[in-house]
Design an enzyme around this catalytic site. Structure first.
Site, PDB file in Angstrom:
ATOM      1  N   GLU A 286      27.926 -21.078  50.537  1.00  0.00           N
ATOM      2  CA  GLU A 286      28.091 -21.022  49.083  1.00  0.00           C
ATOM      3  C   GLU A 286      28.465 -19.625  48.576  1.00  0.00           C
ATOM      4  OE1 GLU A 286      25.070 -24.490  47.601  1.00  0.00           O
ATOM      5  OE2 GLU A 286      24.141 -22.637  48.195  1.00  0.00           O
TER       6      GLU A 286
HETATM    7  C1  TNX Z   1      22.393 -25.943  49.043  1.00  0.00           C
HETATM    8  S1  TNX Z   1      22.308 -25.945  51.972  1.00  0.00           S
HETATM    9  C2  TNX Z   1      22.100 -24.699  49.547  1.00  0.00           C
HETATM   10  C3  TNX Z   1      20.852 -24.032  49.120  1.00  0.00           C
HETATM   11  C4  TNX Z   1      20.100 -24.829  48.102  1.00  0.00           C
HETATM   12  C5  TNX Z   1      20.133 -26.295  48.453  1.00  0.00           C
HETATM   13  C6  TNX Z   1      19.311 -27.153  47.546  1.00  0.00           C
HETATM   14  C7  TNX Z   1      22.838 -24.581  51.768  1.00  0.00           C
HETATM   15  C8  TNX Z   1      23.378 -23.975  52.959  1.00  0.00           C
HETATM   16  N1  TNX Z   1      22.804 -24.072  50.543  1.00  0.00           N
HETATM   17  O1  TNX Z   1      21.146 -22.742  48.634  1.00  0.00           O
HETATM   18  O2  TNX Z   1      18.787 -24.369  48.068  1.00  0.00           O
HETATM   19  O3  TNX Z   1      21.471 -26.716  48.441  1.00  0.00           O
HETATM   20  O4  TNX Z   1      19.233 -28.475  47.984  1.00  0.00           O
END
Ligand code: TNX
Length: 476
Positions: A286
């Site tokens: 992300e």
């Molecule tokens: C996605 S999974 C994210 C996290 C969040 C999560 C909440 C991932 C690699 N990144 O930063 O906490 O979703 O479900």
């Protein structure tokens, strides 16, 4: 058969063996370790006596496990009229066999049905990722998580140690990270962090249970705690404010600042020095505020730093756009993305850990009206966490490229140990069975019956919160 995860082969016998006087382990010879068996039994409250108990012959032998198997974790457990036999190829298999024995004794009320189990795991990586950055969970809670992981024959505790809301592991060369950026969390609480000593002790506790700790420092996104502690990591040189919300994707490091690469080198060197296991996770997820080319350079640099520290790099699936080095691990979580980069990385030698958000994310709500959790990846009831085959998840992924399966629990909405446990249980048992058991023998009806037994025998007696999903007929 009461065991979770379901063993590969079970041949039931016709009688039963009483174990009321306890067990008497007898190694075949002095080179066979029995401490792990004794410890597992003791933790379950099953007494080991030097003489007079039911004899447990313990042996290390290549003949252990399913016929012809060479799996390093295999074991055979035999219960007959004259006693018990536990044979494994290696100490880890003795530990697995001890776990099965405990579950059988608990279920039988100290009366063990005769039979033979030949068992081994389907995947070598059977993990759980716990986010201690959004809300901090300390050594005592993490030991309880390790206990559960080990009970279900899982072998990886992945700790998500850093995020926008807090930095949770002391880094000796960068003291401001925990001095300045650990005192907050997602709900205005005090936060917290693990000291070097606490992290070492946790790894030792886990290793005693054949669990490897995989620490994650997440870069280049999810870095507001780092830029709060060190303003030099920001283009304007000004430290960012503490962040206590739930948004993702707004923070980034900037590779072209003079402070950035030294920062990465310091925190990963500290982490490598503190980590007894072979893996370091550098996140990579992300990074919505990072320029695309800069992101690729970040991945290439972090992969190289981790390699040069003698560790195997692990990163979230976004890093597949990398390049990542051959033999590194990519953790597939985002079921919404184009999978071509992942397939290409695998062709170039990467391996994959499967953590699909809509199956393995244990912070997803069970049902739409559930008070805790999120729902961006969907709702994950017990059956959803159970009914999937890792081999079918990613089209075109060679079965040999799958390292294993990992559940993940993110803690934006989970502030207390009970919150954490009721999201983990009962779904952690499903993750364990997906990772261990033969998909051809999986059966949800049979599984949910075994889950009901775990609640009365393992969770309630130790005060663990769990969700009483209507998909299970609970005992009371
Ligand atoms: C996605 S999974 C994210 C996290 C969040 C999560 C909440 C991932 C690699 N990144 O930063 O906490 O979703 O479900």
């Amino acid at each position: 058969m009461s065991i979770i995860p379901r063993p590969l082969l079970h041949e039931p016998g016709s009688g039963a063996l009483r174990v009321s006087e306890g067990l008497t382990p007898r190694p075949r010879d002095g080179s066979v370790p029995v401490t792990s068996l004794r410890d597992v039994l003791a933790e379950a409250g099953i007494p080991c006596v030097d003489a007079g108990g039911v004899p447990v012959l313990v042996d290390l032998s290549q003949d252990a496990g399913p016929t012809g198997s060479t799996h390093p974790e295999r074991y055979t457990l035999r219960v007959g009229s004259t006693g018990i036999e536990l044979i494994a190829a290696a100490p880890v298999g003795l530990h697995h066999g001890a776990r099965s024995l405990v579950q059988l004794i608990e279920a039988g009320g100290r009366c063990l049905p005769h039979g033979v189990i030949h068992d081994e795991p389907r995947y070598r990586w059977r993990g759980l990722s716990v986010d201690i950055a959004r809300h901090f969970f300390g050594p005592a809670e993490l030991r309880r998580v390790v206990d559960l992981i080990a009970r279900y024959k899982m072998n990886v505790l992945h700790l998500h140690l850093t995020d926008d809301q807090g930095w949770r592991l002391e880094s000796p060369s960068r003291p401001a990270l925990t001095a300045e950026a650990a005192g907050s969390d997602c709900s205005g609480g005090p936060g917290g962090f693990l000291t070097v000593g606490e992290f070492a002790a946790l790894q030792e506790y886990a290793a005693d249970r054949f669990v490897t700790v995989v620490p994650e420092i997440d870069v280049p996104g999810h870095t507001n705690a780092a830029t709060h502690a060190y303003g030099e990591l920001r283009p304007d040189g000004v430290a960012t404010d503490v962040y206590t919300g739930m948004e993702v994707g707004f923070s980034t490091l900037s590779l072209d600042l003079p402070a950035t690469e030294p920062f990465l080198r310091d925190v990963f060197a500290d982490l490598a020095a503190m980590t007894s296991g072979p893996y370091l996770h550098y996140g990579g997820d992300e990074a919505m505020s990072t320029d695309k080319d800069e992101y690729a350079r970040f991945i290439e640099l972090c992969d190289r730093i981790v390699r040069n520290l003698g560790k195997t790099p692990v990163a979230w699936n976004e890093a597949a756009t990398g390049p990542v080095s051959a033999g590194s691990l990519l953790q597939y979580w985002d079921t919404r993305v184009d999978l071509d980069p992942l397939r290409r990385a695998v062709e170039a030698g990467a391996r994959v850990i499967l953590s699909p958000g809509n199956k393995a994310y244990l912070d997803m709500k069970y049902t739409a009206d559930y008070a805790l959790g999120q729902d961006w990846a969907g709702l994950v009831e017990l059956r959803d966490a159970y009914d999937w085959d890792p081999a079918d998840l990613v089209d075109g992924l060679a079965p040999e490229a799958i390292e294993g399966v990992e559940g993940a629990i993110w803690t934006e909405t989970l502030a207390s140990p009970d919150d954490l446990m009721e999201m983990l249980l009962p779904r952690l048992a499903a993750v364990a069975e997906v990772a261990w058991s033969d998909p051809g023998r999986k059966d949800f009806d049979d599984f949910r019956g075994r889950v009901a037994g775990e609640a009365t025998r393992a969770w309630e007696p130790t005060g663990l919160a769990y969700h009483r999903t209507p998909q299970v007929d609970w005992a009371d």
